[in-house]
Design an enzyme around this catalytic site. Sequence first.
Site, PDB file in Angstrom:
ATOM      1  N   ASN A 209      -2.556   7.973   4.369  1.00  0.00           N
ATOM      2  CA  ASN A 209      -2.310   7.539   5.748  1.00  0.00           C
ATOM      3  C   ASN A 209      -3.519   7.946   6.566  1.00  0.00           C
ATOM      4  OD1 ASN A 209      -0.151   8.733   8.435  1.00  0.00           O
ATOM      5  ND2 ASN A 209      -1.265   6.832   8.289  1.00  0.00           N
ATOM      6  N   GLY A 210      -4.136   6.985   7.222  1.00  0.00           N
ATOM      7  CA  GLY A 210      -5.323   7.270   8.027  1.00  0.00           C
ATOM      8  C   GLY A 210      -6.367   6.221   7.783  1.00  0.00           C
TER       9      GLY A 210
ATOM     10  N   CYS B 287       0.224   3.540   8.181  1.00  0.00           N
ATOM     11  CA  CYS B 287       0.922   3.840   6.939  1.00  0.00           C
ATOM     12  C   CYS B 287       1.842   5.033   7.053  1.00  0.00           C
ATOM     13  CB  CYS B 287      -0.068   4.163   5.824  1.00  0.00           C
ATOM     14  SG  CYS B 287      -1.289   2.890   5.575  1.00  0.00           S
TER      15      CYS B 287
ATOM     16  N   TYR C   7       3.956   6.440  20.681  1.00  0.00           N
ATOM     17  CA  TYR C   7       4.565   5.254  20.081  1.00  0.00           C
ATOM     18  C   TYR C   7       4.886   5.376  18.606  1.00  0.00           C
ATOM     19  CZ  TYR C   7       4.821   0.554  18.077  1.00  0.00           C
ATOM     20  OH  TYR C   7       5.209  -0.546  17.388  1.00  0.00           O
TER      21      TYR C   7
ATOM     22  N   GLY D 229       4.933   1.153   8.613  1.00  0.00           N
ATOM     23  CA  GLY D 229       4.256   0.084   7.881  1.00  0.00           C
ATOM     24  C   GLY D 229       5.281  -0.808   7.231  1.00  0.00           C
TER      25      GLY D 229
END
Length: 490
Positions: free
Chosen positions: A122-123, A21, A262, A47
Site C-alpha cells: 500500500n503506497g 490499496c 476521507y 480499493g
Amino acid sequence: MLTTNPFDLPDANGDKLREECGIFGASGSEGAAALVALGLHALQHRGQEAAGITSFDGAEFHTHRAMGHVAGNFDSPAIIGQLRGNVACGHVRYSTTGETALRNVQPLYADLASGGFAIAHNGNISNAMRLRRDLVRRGSIFQSTSDTETIIHLVATSNYRTFVDKFIDALKRVEGAYSLIVMTPEGMIACRDPLGIRPLVMGKLDDAIIFASETVALDVVGATFVRSIDPGELVIVKGSEVSSHRPFAPTEPRPCIFEYVYFSRPDSISEDRSVYTVRKEIGAQLAIESPVDADLVIPVPDSGTPAAIGYAQQSGIPFELGIIRSHYVGRTFIQPNNEVRHLGVKLKHNANRALIKGKRVVLIDDSIVRGTTSLKIVQMMRDAGAAEVHMRIASPPTRHSCFYGVDTPERGKLLAANMNIDEMNSYIQADSLAFVSIDGLYKALGEANRSDTRPSHCDACFTGDYPTMLTDHDDVASVDQFALLAERVS
Ligand code: AMP
C-alpha cells in the site's frame, strides 16, 4: 521534439502506476486465507478494482487474484480451499485505468534465488520509474507495470547475503510511501516506510499474528489490536517468533492526514485516535471558522456524515439526512471517465425532497477534488426547492497531487489548483463555500497548529509540502522542460 515516453514506460495516466490499496496478512492460523479474505472485505473501501490472496503451505505458494470485489471472488470454499497453509497475505487495489491487467493485481510473486517471494504493497514509490529504467538497463525483465515490482527486482539483484539484508538493501533505495506485507518460505515481514506515510497495524488472534492497513480489519476477524507498526520498522514473524528491526536512520514521522479526512473507515483507530471522532472534530472546527445562518445541516453521505454531525453539534443547527445514498453503487470517484463519474453521482445520491423545500441548508462534504460531486449536489438541493445552499468542506482545498498512494488526479484537474475559493463557489453554484483551515484540521487532531518547520503529518495534497524526494515527477518535469527548450530552439 521528444514525443515518446523517455522511460519506455506505460503512461502514468494509462496503465496506472499509482494506486489506492489495502493489505492484510495472517501468520500462524490454520486456514489463514479465510481470515485474509475476511480482512480484505473490511478493507474493501481502500480499493475496489481487484483483489488477491497468496498463501504458503510449508512447501508451496498458492495464489488467487481477480478483478472486482472480495465478495464474489473470495467467498467460495473451493477457492479458499486451494489457498492452503497457515500463512497468507492479501491485497485490495484500485487504479483508474479501464484496462487494468491481472498481471498488476497483488500480491505479486517471484521465484528468487532465495526462494519464493510474495509482496503486497500500500503506497506509491516516488522513484520507481528511475529505478526501473536502471534495472531494465542491467537486464531485469519486468512482468507488470506496478511500482511494487521494482522492490522484487531490487531484492533479486542485491549483493547482500541473507534475504532480510537484501530486502532492507532494496528498501533503502526506494523513496516514497510503502506499507508492505511480504512472505517468504521462512516467514512473514510487515514494514512501513521511515515516514510512516501509509498505515499498518498489528493484531493477535489466539496464536496467530495479524497485520492490516486499518484496525477495522482486525475487528472483523475478532483479532485484538496489539499496536501500530512504527514508521521505519520491520516486524518479522517466523513461526511463533516475532522480532522487530529498525534499519533506517530515525526521522520525524509524517503519516498521511488524508486518511483522517476521507480514506480510512470511520470505525478505525489510527495512531490512538478514533477516525470518527477526528472527523466530527473537523466539522466542529469548520462550524467555528465558517458559521452560517441556516435551518439544516446535511451531510453528503457517507464521507461527509461524521463532520456534519460535528458541525451540527457545534452550531446548534439541526442535523438531517437531506440526501439519501444508494448503497448499491461504488464510490463516485471510482469511475474511470468523466461521463460515468457524472452519472455515478446521480445514481448514488438523491434529495430527500420533503425535508429540503424552502430550507436554508448547509451541505458538508469531506473534500472537493474535481468539483463534480459538489456541482451535482448543489443543483440537486436547488431542484428540491432549497432556499439557500451553503457548502462547507471538512478539509482545506486539495491543491496538489498525491504521489504516495492516494489517487488524486493530476494538478490540472484539481478544482482548487485552478480557482480561488470565490471562483470555486461560482463553479459549484452555491450561495457560499468555505473549507476548514489547515490549522483547524491540525486542531481536530489535537494539535495546537500546523508547525511549518516540522509538521506531524504529510499534508502535501493541501500544502504542497512533500516529505520525500519526487524523483520520477522531477524527471518528467525536466524532460518536459527539455522538450519545451528544444521546441523553442527549433
Ligand atoms: P469530486 O467530485 O471530484 O470533487 O470528488 C469529491 C468526492 O470524492 C468527495 O465526496 C470525496 O468524498 C471523494 N473523494 C475524495 N478523494 C478521493 C479519493 N482519493 N478517492 C476516492 N474518492 C475520493
